[in-house]
Motif scaffolding. Structure first.
Motif, PDB file in Angstrom:
ATOM      1  N   TRP A  36     -62.785   7.692  25.026  1.00 49.78           N
ATOM      2  CA  TRP A  36     -61.445   7.149  25.393  1.00 49.78           C
ATOM      3  C   TRP A  36     -61.583   6.780  27.002  1.00 49.78           C
ATOM      4  O   TRP A  36     -61.892   7.804  27.578  1.00 49.78           O
ATOM      5  N   PHE A  37     -61.017   5.737  27.058  1.00 57.33           N
ATOM      6  CA  PHE A  37     -60.948   5.147  28.706  1.00 57.33           C
ATOM      7  C   PHE A  37     -59.677   4.574  29.102  1.00 57.33           C
ATOM      8  O   PHE A  37     -58.945   4.515  28.027  1.00 57.33           O
ATOM      9  N   ARG A  38     -59.375   4.612  30.323  1.00 57.05           N
ATOM     10  CA  ARG A  38     -58.091   3.936  30.709  1.00 57.05           C
ATOM     11  C   ARG A  38     -58.089   3.117  31.771  1.00 57.05           C
ATOM     12  O   ARG A  38     -58.804   3.414  32.687  1.00 57.05           O
ATOM     13  N   GLN A  39     -57.380   2.131  31.948  1.00 59.02           N
ATOM     14  CA  GLN A  39     -57.577   1.211  33.151  1.00 59.02           C
ATOM     15  C   GLN A  39     -55.761   1.132  33.741  1.00 59.02           C
ATOM     16  O   GLN A  39     -55.031   0.476  32.602  1.00 59.02           O
ATOM     17  N   ALA A  50     -64.301  12.361  25.620  1.00 63.44           N
ATOM     18  CA  ALA A  50     -65.488  11.984  24.768  1.00 63.44           C
ATOM     19  C   ALA A  50     -65.700  12.939  23.843  1.00 63.44           C
ATOM     20  O   ALA A  50     -65.323  14.148  23.920  1.00 63.44           O
ATOM     21  N   ILE A  51     -66.187  12.364  22.479  1.00 63.00           N
ATOM     22  CA  ILE A  51     -66.695  13.444  21.565  1.00 63.00           C
ATOM     23  C   ILE A  51     -67.821  13.227  20.833  1.00 63.00           C
ATOM     24  O   ILE A  51     -68.069  11.949  20.810  1.00 63.00           O
ATOM     25  N   SER A  52     -68.907  14.044  20.557  1.00 64.12           N
ATOM     26  CA  SER A  52     -69.982  13.627  20.031  1.00 64.12           C
ATOM     27  C   SER A  52     -69.823  13.353  18.438  1.00 64.12           C
ATOM     28  O   SER A  52     -68.846  13.450  18.058  1.00 64.12           O
ATOM     29  N   ILE A  70     -59.025  15.512  22.500  1.00 65.84           N
ATOM     30  CA  ILE A  70     -59.710  14.548  21.548  1.00 65.84           C
ATOM     31  C   ILE A  70     -60.338  15.116  20.418  1.00 65.84           C
ATOM     32  O   ILE A  70     -60.779  16.136  20.303  1.00 65.84           O
ATOM     33  N   SER A  71     -60.311  14.546  19.280  1.00 69.51           N
ATOM     34  CA  SER A  71     -60.572  15.029  18.005  1.00 69.51           C
ATOM     35  C   SER A  71     -61.207  13.578  17.071  1.00 69.51           C
ATOM     36  O   SER A  71     -60.767  12.469  17.449  1.00 69.51           O
ATOM     37  N   TYR A  80     -58.978  10.470  17.589  1.00 74.93           N
ATOM     38  CA  TYR A  80     -57.607  10.604  18.057  1.00 74.93           C
ATOM     39  C   TYR A  80     -57.738  11.033  19.573  1.00 74.93           C
ATOM     40  O   TYR A  80     -58.585  11.749  19.800  1.00 74.93           O
ATOM     41  N   LEU A  81     -56.461  10.911  20.288  1.00 70.15           N
ATOM     42  CA  LEU A  81     -56.203  11.420  21.509  1.00 70.15           C
ATOM     43  C   LEU A  81     -54.803  11.924  21.559  1.00 70.15           C
ATOM     44  O   LEU A  81     -53.890  10.982  21.626  1.00 70.15           O
TER      45      LEU A  81
END
Length: 124
Positions: A36-39, A50-52, A70-71, A80-81
């Motif tokens: 997940w990123f945000r701007q 992040a999740i592997s 995160i999952s 999900y976040l």
């Protein structure tokens, strides 16, 4: 090819919670690391979490540790976040992304596929 669609964004008050979802198409979703990123307006896109692909490795940016989780559910092709204790500075467009073989989860250049983004606005 992986297509990503985010949902769950919205307007929430300071201290509130939201749960973002990212639904992926493609049978190889389970083999991708997800981030997940945000701007925010006028700012660069920044790493959030992040999740592997197994879920065994998770990383967060410092500003969300203890507040965001995160999952992923590989059976549902969804990541999900969960965002708790939201702050006005969390306001941004949130993007999910998929990376095939990332060497650095925090770098957006490592990700191969991106969603269209979902707006999160936290009012003070």
């Amino acid at each position: 090819q992986v297509q990503l669609v985010e949902s769950g964004g919205g307007l929430v008050q300071d201290g509130g919670s939201l749960r973002l979802s990212c639904a992926a198409s493609g049978r190889t979703f389970s083999r991708y690391a997800m981030g997940w990123f945000r701007q925010a307006p006028g700012k660069e896109r920044e790493f959030v979490a992040a999740i592997s692909w197994t879920g065994g490795a998770i990383s967060y940016t410092d500003s969300v540790k203890g507040r965001f989780t995160i999952s992923r559910d590989n059976a549902k092709n969804t990541v999900y976040l969960q965002m708790n204790s939201l702050r006005p500075e969390d306001t941004a467009v949130y993007y999910c992304a998929a990376a095939n073989v990332p060497t650095n989860y925090r770098m957006h250049s490592q990700y191969d596929y991106w969603g269209q983004g979902t707006q999160v606005t936290v009012s003070s």
